[in-house]
Design a protein around this motif. Structure first.
Motif, mmCIF file in Angstrom:
data_model
loop_
_atom_site.group_PDB
_atom_site.id
_atom_site.type_symbol
_atom_site.label_atom_id
_atom_site.label_comp_id
_atom_site.label_asym_id
_atom_site.label_seq_id
_atom_site.Cartn_x
_atom_site.Cartn_y
_atom_site.Cartn_z
ATOM 1 N N MET A 101 0.838 -1.208 0.000
ATOM 2 C CA MET A 101 0.000 0.000 0.000
ATOM 3 C C MET A 101 0.869 1.252 0.000
ATOM 4 S SD MET A 101 -2.767 -1.083 2.907
ATOM 5 C CE MET A 101 -3.259 -2.806 3.081
ATOM 6 N N GLU A 102 1.915 1.235 0.825
ATOM 7 C CA GLU A 102 2.807 2.393 0.938
ATOM 8 C C GLU A 102 3.544 2.646 -0.372
ATOM 9 O OE1 GLU A 102 4.709 5.233 3.824
ATOM 10 O OE2 GLU A 102 2.776 4.309 3.437
ATOM 11 N N LEU A 103 3.958 1.583 -1.024
ATOM 12 C CA LEU A 103 4.643 1.715 -2.307
ATOM 13 C C LEU A 103 3.724 2.369 -3.333
ATOM 14 C CD1 LEU A 103 7.401 0.912 -3.633
ATOM 15 C CD2 LEU A 103 6.213 -1.113 -4.523
ATOM 16 N N GLY A 104 2.452 1.928 -3.355
ATOM 17 C CA GLY A 104 1.498 2.514 -4.286
ATOM 18 C C GLY A 104 1.159 3.951 -3.976
ATOM 19 N N ALA A 105 1.202 4.304 -2.692
ATOM 20 C CA ALA A 105 0.850 5.667 -2.283
ATOM 21 C C ALA A 105 1.979 6.662 -2.493
ATOM 22 C CB ALA A 105 0.426 5.672 -0.812
ATOM 23 N N THR A 106 3.226 6.179 -2.444
ATOM 24 C CA THR A 106 4.354 7.122 -2.438
ATOM 25 C C THR A 106 5.285 7.030 -3.650
ATOM 26 O OG1 THR A 106 5.723 5.580 -1.152
ATOM 27 C CG2 THR A 106 4.380 7.165 0.090
ATOM 28 N N ILE A 107 5.423 5.851 -4.243
ATOM 29 C CA ILE A 107 6.378 5.680 -5.348
ATOM 30 C C ILE A 107 5.711 5.144 -6.610
ATOM 31 C CG2 ILE A 107 8.381 4.340 -6.134
ATOM 32 C CD1 ILE A 107 9.583 4.698 -3.377
ATOM 33 N N CYS A 108 4.984 4.052 -6.494
ATOM 34 C CA CYS A 108 4.315 3.458 -7.659
ATOM 35 C C CYS A 108 2.958 4.133 -7.845
ATOM 36 C CB CYS A 108 4.168 1.953 -7.469
ATOM 37 S SG CYS A 108 3.843 1.056 -9.000
ATOM 38 N N THR A 109 3.000 5.454 -7.980
ATOM 39 C CA THR A 109 1.814 6.295 -8.118
ATOM 40 C C THR A 109 1.335 6.271 -9.574
ATOM 41 O OG1 THR A 109 3.297 8.155 -8.477
ATOM 42 C CG2 THR A 109 2.534 7.797 -6.219
ATOM 43 N N PRO A 110 0.201 6.923 -9.887
ATOM 44 C CA PRO A 110 -0.229 6.938 -11.289
ATOM 45 C C PRO A 110 0.875 7.391 -12.251
ATOM 46 C CG PRO A 110 -1.998 7.720 -9.904
ATOM 47 C CD PRO A 110 -0.814 7.512 -8.999
ATOM 48 N N ASN A 111 1.699 8.353 -11.813
ATOM 49 C CA ASN A 111 2.889 8.737 -12.567
ATOM 50 C C ASN A 111 4.093 8.238 -11.765
ATOM 51 O OD1 ASN A 111 4.560 9.921 -14.482
ATOM 52 N ND2 ASN A 111 4.595 11.884 -13.414
ATOM 53 N N PRO A 112 4.556 6.998 -12.043
ATOM 54 C CA PRO A 112 5.490 6.325 -11.123
ATOM 55 C C PRO A 112 6.890 6.926 -11.078
ATOM 56 C CG PRO A 112 5.226 5.057 -13.141
ATOM 57 C CD PRO A 112 4.229 6.176 -13.218
ATOM 58 N N HIS A 113 7.511 6.813 -9.887
ATOM 59 C CA HIS A 113 8.887 7.259 -9.672
ATOM 60 C C HIS A 113 9.787 6.023 -9.657
ATOM 61 C CE1 HIS A 113 6.990 11.060 -8.599
ATOM 62 N NE2 HIS A 113 6.240 10.399 -7.732
ATOM 63 N N CYS A 114 9.969 5.441 -10.821
ATOM 64 C CA CYS A 114 10.614 4.122 -10.925
ATOM 65 C C CYS A 114 12.057 4.118 -10.412
ATOM 66 C CB CYS A 114 10.560 3.621 -12.363
ATOM 67 S SG CYS A 114 8.864 3.332 -12.942
ATOM 68 N N LEU A 115 12.762 5.244 -10.569
ATOM 69 C CA LEU A 115 14.164 5.264 -10.151
ATOM 70 C C LEU A 115 14.318 5.154 -8.639
ATOM 71 C CD1 LEU A 115 15.670 7.929 -12.606
ATOM 72 C CD2 LEU A 115 15.650 5.427 -12.808
ATOM 73 N N LEU A 116 13.238 5.429 -7.904
ATOM 74 C CA LEU A 116 13.276 5.333 -6.441
ATOM 75 C C LEU A 116 12.716 4.004 -5.933
ATOM 76 C CD1 LEU A 116 11.924 8.911 -5.561
ATOM 77 C CD2 LEU A 116 14.311 8.162 -5.624
ATOM 78 N N CYS A 117 12.224 3.171 -6.832
ATOM 79 C CA CYS A 117 11.478 1.978 -6.420
ATOM 80 C C CYS A 117 12.402 0.887 -5.889
ATOM 81 C CB CYS A 117 10.668 1.452 -7.598
ATOM 82 S SG CYS A 117 9.691 -0.010 -7.166
ATOM 83 N N PRO A 118 12.096 0.363 -4.698
ATOM 84 C CA PRO A 118 12.949 -0.684 -4.107
ATOM 85 C C PRO A 118 12.804 -2.043 -4.781
ATOM 86 C CG PRO A 118 11.017 -0.338 -2.752
ATOM 87 C CD PRO A 118 10.975 0.721 -3.804
ATOM 88 N N VAL A 119 11.737 -2.224 -5.558
ATOM 89 C CA VAL A 119 11.523 -3.526 -6.222
ATOM 90 C C VAL A 119 11.517 -3.365 -7.743
ATOM 91 C CG1 VAL A 119 10.363 -4.621 -4.269
ATOM 92 C CG2 VAL A 119 9.017 -3.262 -5.863
ATOM 93 N N ARG A 120 12.192 -2.351 -8.227
ATOM 94 C CA ARG A 120 12.256 -2.113 -9.673
ATOM 95 C C ARG A 120 12.857 -3.302 -10.415
ATOM 96 N NH1 ARG A 120 16.039 2.557 -10.667
ATOM 97 N NH2 ARG A 120 17.571 0.889 -10.537
ATOM 98 N N ASP A 121 13.828 -3.975 -9.801
ATOM 99 C CA ASP A 121 14.482 -5.114 -10.466
ATOM 100 C C ASP A 121 13.533 -6.286 -10.675
ATOM 101 O OD1 ASP A 121 16.784 -3.635 -10.480
ATOM 102 O OD2 ASP A 121 17.727 -4.691 -8.794
ATOM 103 N N PHE A 122 12.405 -6.261 -9.988
ATOM 104 C CA PHE A 122 11.440 -7.357 -10.113
ATOM 105 C C PHE A 122 10.257 -6.973 -11.010
ATOM 106 C CE2 PHE A 122 13.573 -7.555 -6.040
ATOM 107 C CZ PHE A 122 13.972 -8.887 -5.951
ATOM 108 N N CYS A 123 10.237 -5.731 -11.501
ATOM 109 C CA CYS A 123 9.062 -5.186 -12.191
ATOM 110 C C CYS A 123 9.122 -5.495 -13.687
ATOM 111 C CB CYS A 123 8.977 -3.683 -11.953
ATOM 112 S SG CYS A 123 7.506 -2.937 -12.683
ATOM 113 N N ILE A 124 8.196 -6.334 -14.135
ATOM 114 C CA ILE A 124 8.169 -6.726 -15.540
ATOM 115 C C ILE A 124 7.749 -5.545 -16.419
ATOM 116 C CG2 ILE A 124 7.223 -8.366 -17.208
ATOM 117 C CD1 ILE A 124 6.638 -10.235 -14.826
#
Length: 348
Positions: free
Chosen positions: A188-211
């Motif tokens: 939930m926190e990831l969706g609220a703060t980083i994986c938002t409608p306009n995502p901040h992918c460079l800050l994402c802790p699980v970017r390496d897992f994101c297809i």
């Protein structure tokens, strides 16, 4: 869903980030299922920053389930004033009464029983079970669907209820059995703060897992096609005082939009004069009429454009559901956000 093969690494990356970066929110400082229930109901369709003071006031006013169960409806509506979607708090009180009467004041710790409570849907049930009781259950809201649609490249319309099962199944595959509370809150926190409608992918802790990131599709997801048409309604509201300076209010019907809340008398605008229509419908005569700025308020599927008038009664006469209240009495009554906006215009 190749991420499932790397589940432990995904869990570790997500939980490590959450522990370091999570926002300090008051409902995260408790494992009281009643308080978590309150926070989850308040957070539905409402921003976190807005909810915090309401949550703190609410648990201070109703610190136990017995307190909320025993409270008059007008008291709970007053504590909810301005939050909107008032059926939420009515359902919350009904559900709490069921817990007090049927379960001896202990919120059920399994999905089957907790899901029978009024107003407790699959998300709220999962949130309470995982956060309060540490049960590995899915809690899928809009934020979680957005995150997982990108990580797992789920290209299904999230607006279709049948597709929610895909996300619930995905959470059950990925959830941490050791710390389901933090896992669900982290999504939930990831969706609220980083994986938002306009995502901040460079800050994402699980970017390496994101297809979706790997394929450059993150901006295209989630897919949400269904859109309900907004209805626009024009109204006229009348802030009327009598000779003693008291204000005329009416109580809305006990069902429907803004049920049982108090408001200035209102009519739907027709082609003819709002004042003439109002006087005819309410059986009142007005004087010293002053038109104030319009009030605009957007609900989920309806927009109100309210023409606001301030006036006095020509004759001291009311009928039906209209009542006069002092300023202090008006302030104590539960009112909707549009009415609070009108009060701001009155500058009292």
């Amino acid at each position: 869903m190749q991420i499932i093969e790397r589940k432990k690494a995904f869990q570790d990356a997500l939980l490590t980030w959450y522990e370091a970066e999570k926002r300090d929110l008051p409902w995260r400082r408790t494992d009281n299922p009643y308080y978590i229930w309150i926070s989850e109901v308040m957070l539905q369709q409402t921003r976190v920053d807005t909810v915090i003071p309401y949550y703190e006031r609410f648990i201070k006013k109703f610190p136990t389930m017995q307190d909320l169960s025993d409270a008059p409806e007008e008291d709970i509506l007053k504590m909810w004033e301005g939050l909107g979607y008032y059926s939420r708090v009515r359902n919350l009180q009904s559900g709490v009464r069921e817990v007090v009467e049927t379960y001896g004041g202990k919120v059920p710790n399994n999905r089957k029983e907790i899901s029978t409570l009024k107003g407790v849907g699959p998300y709220t049930a999962g949130a309470i079970l995982s956060i309060a009781y540490g049960v590995p259950e899915h809690a899928v809201d809009g934020n979680v669907m957005r995150v997982l649609s990108r990580i797992l490249l789920i290209e299904e319309d999230i607006a279709l209820p049948r597709n929610k099962k895909l996300f619930e199944q995905a959470v059950m595959e990925l959830i941490s059995e050791e710390d389901p509370s933090s896992f669900n809150q982290a999504l939930m926190e990831l969706g609220a703060t980083i994986c938002t409608p306009n995502p901040h992918c460079l800050l994402c802790p699980v970017r390496d897992f994101c297809i979706a990131f790997e394929e450059g599709k993150q901006q295209q997801l989630p897919i949400k096609i269904k859109k309900q048409k907004m209805k626009h309604v024009k109204l006229a509201a009348f802030a009327i005082q009598n000779g003693d300076g008291n204000w005329l209010l009416q109580k809305r019907q006990s069902t429907g939009l803004l049920a049982s809340l108090w408001e200035f008398p209102m009519i739907e605008l027709q082609e003819f004069s709002a004042v003439e229509a109002f006087e005819k419908e309410k059986g009142l005569k007005l004087k010293n009429l002053q038109e104030l700025p319009h009030v605009h308020h957007v609900f989920s599927h309806i927009t109100w454009d309210i023409h606001v008038y301030r006036a006095q009664l020509e004759e001291e006469h009311t009928e039906g559901d209209l009542q006069f209240f002092t300023k202090q009495e008006v302030e104590a009554l539960p009112k909707s956000k549009p009415v609070l906006k009108i009060i701001d215009l009155l500058e009292w």
